[in-house]
Design an enzyme around this catalytic site. Structure first.
Site, PDB file in Angstrom:
ATOM      1  N   HIS A  73      18.709  25.020  25.481  1.00 15.03           N
ATOM      2  CA  HIS A  73      19.696  24.909  26.568  1.00 15.03           C
ATOM      3  C   HIS A  73      20.405  26.227  26.865  1.00 15.03           C
ATOM      4  O   HIS A  73      21.093  26.337  27.878  1.00 15.03           O
ATOM      5  CB  HIS A  73      20.805  23.932  26.174  1.00 15.03           C
ATOM      6  CG  HIS A  73      20.337  22.544  25.914  1.00 15.03           C
ATOM      7  ND1 HIS A  73      19.514  21.872  26.763  1.00 15.03           N
ATOM      8  CD2 HIS A  73      20.609  21.678  24.910  1.00 15.03           C
ATOM      9  CE1 HIS A  73      19.284  20.660  26.285  1.00 15.03           C
ATOM     10  NE2 HIS A  73      19.925  20.522  25.157  1.00 15.03           N
ATOM     11  N   HIS A 123      27.004  19.099  30.211  1.00 14.58           N
ATOM     12  CA  HIS A 123      25.719  19.312  29.534  1.00 14.58           C
ATOM     13  C   HIS A 123      25.620  20.772  29.074  1.00 14.58           C
ATOM     14  O   HIS A 123      25.971  21.690  29.821  1.00 14.58           O
ATOM     15  CB  HIS A 123      24.562  18.990  30.480  1.00 14.58           C
ATOM     16  CG  HIS A 123      23.250  18.880  29.781  1.00 14.58           C
ATOM     17  ND1 HIS A 123      22.522  19.992  29.406  1.00 14.58           N
ATOM     18  CD2 HIS A 123      22.555  17.818  29.344  1.00 14.58           C
ATOM     19  CE1 HIS A 123      21.421  19.609  28.790  1.00 14.58           C
ATOM     20  NE2 HIS A 123      21.412  18.285  28.738  1.00 14.58           N
ATOM     21  N   GLU A 125      23.255  22.858  28.860  1.00 16.14           N
ATOM     22  CA  GLU A 125      22.507  23.767  29.741  1.00 16.14           C
ATOM     23  C   GLU A 125      23.372  24.195  30.931  1.00 16.14           C
ATOM     24  O   GLU A 125      23.381  25.378  31.314  1.00 16.14           O
ATOM     25  CB  GLU A 125      21.232  23.085  30.248  1.00 16.14           C
ATOM     26  CG  GLU A 125      20.423  24.017  31.128  1.00 16.14           C
ATOM     27  CD  GLU A 125      19.296  23.320  31.848  1.00 16.14           C
ATOM     28  OE1 GLU A 125      18.587  22.507  31.237  1.00 16.14           O
ATOM     29  OE2 GLU A 125      19.138  23.589  33.060  1.00 16.14           O
TER      30      GLU A 125
HETATM   31  S1  SF4 Z   1      13.570  23.692  31.120  1.00 12.76           S
HETATM   32 FE1  SF4 Z   1      14.059  22.085  29.670  1.00 12.76          FE
HETATM   33  S2  SF4 Z   1      12.572  20.441  30.123  1.00 12.76           S
HETATM   34 FE2  SF4 Z   1      11.803  22.322  31.096  1.00 12.76          FE
HETATM   35  S3  SF4 Z   1      10.402  23.240  29.596  1.00 12.76           S
HETATM   36 FE3  SF4 Z   1      12.422  24.163  29.284  1.00 12.76          FE
HETATM   37  S4  SF4 Z   1      13.404  22.901  27.689  1.00 12.76           S
HETATM   38 FE4  SF4 Z   1      11.696  21.735  28.527  1.00 12.76          FE
END
Ligand code: SF4
Length: 277
Positions: A73, A123, A125
């Site tokens: 993230h 979140h 991320e």
């Molecule tokens: S952005 Fe998130 S869902 Fe997409 S590959 Fe990376 S970790 Fe996985």
């Protein structure tokens, strides 16, 4: 019971990569190896990593030296600075697609746009995207959250990588009506697209969907919502122990999918348990 597993169910590229980096760091074992929060949203995997020596902490003050593994993230810039000032080494496992969303948001800010991030406010991320900007960004998960931002002349959009496309199009449509200049980066990752599409396709032809993954995993919850919105009976479970016999009464075809942080071995255990039902 016939069981079909959706294409792309389970670990995505970014999660596999982050786990490999974390295991490698744990093996080197130079001082305490920690992550801020669980490395992925799956308690069963986190337990296995703890056995390997990777500790989960909630703040850097709990650590004395050692190594911080940055999760897929990503992290806000101030945490990197904080780790450096405490003499903590950093191993960065930020997913390249998340990094791209961070970079796009920074680009928009530098070009003078007011940045809107479509995603879940708390979140990690999203916090890593907004936490790499100089100025506060607006975070919304739909057009209703836009408020005053809709009156700004120049607005730039990026997305949390696991958001559904409908959120991006709804916010974009709403802003197009009220903003003089709009720049949009679709930063939803391909793995998310593919997983959601295959889950929806499968939900359209089975009697029941099982969506496997951590209850705290946003992308798993979203898969479950999509299956239900498609009119399919669907349950969100973490392990085979949650299966209830009455779910399968009168059903013949069962579909299974899993979030980006769901390991194959957990999906396989559930496949075998359902086949025996
Ligand atoms: S952005 Fe998130 S869902 Fe997409 S590959 Fe990376 S970790 Fe996985």
């Amino acid at each position: 019971m016939n069981v079909t597993v959706a294409d792309g169910a389970g670990f995505c590229f970014g999660v596999k990569r982050a786990l490999k980096i974390a295991f490698d760091a744990a093996r080197k074992g130079d001082g305490p190896i920690v992550t801020l929060g669980p490395i992925i949203h799956n308690p069963q995997v986190v337990e296995r990593l703890e056995d390997e020596g990777l500790r989960v902490v909630s703040e850097l003050g709990e650590v004395d030296g050692g190594t911080l593994v940055v999760r897929s993230h990503g992290l806000p810039r101030r945490v990197f600075d904080d780790a450096a000032s405490r003499g903590i080494d950093i191993v960065d496992a930020t997913c390249p697609f998340v990094k791209q969303a961070q970079d796009r948001a920074t680009q928009l800010e530098q070009e003078g746009y007011s940045v809107v991030v479509i995603g879940e406010e708390d979140h990690p991320e999203v916090l890593s995207i907004t936490g790499n900007l100089e100025r506060p960004a607006t975070v919304v998960d739909g057009p209703r959250g836009l408020g005053e931002i809709s009156k700004l002349p120049r607005v730039g959009i990026v997305c949390q990588t696991t958001q559904p496309l409908e959120h991006l199009t709804a916010v974009t449509d709403a802003l197009l009506e009220r903003t003089r200049e709009l720049k949009v980066f679709n930063t939803i990752c391909e793995a998310t697209f593919a997983r959601q599409e295959s889950a929806l396709k499968l939900a359209g032809r089975v009697d029941l969907m099982l969506v496997v993954g951590g209850k705290n995993s946003a992308n798993t919850r979203r898969l479950w919502e999509l299956c239900r919105e498609a009119g399919c009976d669907a349950y969100h479970i973490e392990t085979k122990d949650e299966l209830e016999p009455e779910w399968f009464e009168g059903k013949r075809e069962v579909g299974i999918t899993g979030g980006a942080s769901t390991p194959q071995w957990i999906i396989q255990e559930i496949v075998e348990a359902v086949e025996d039902t």
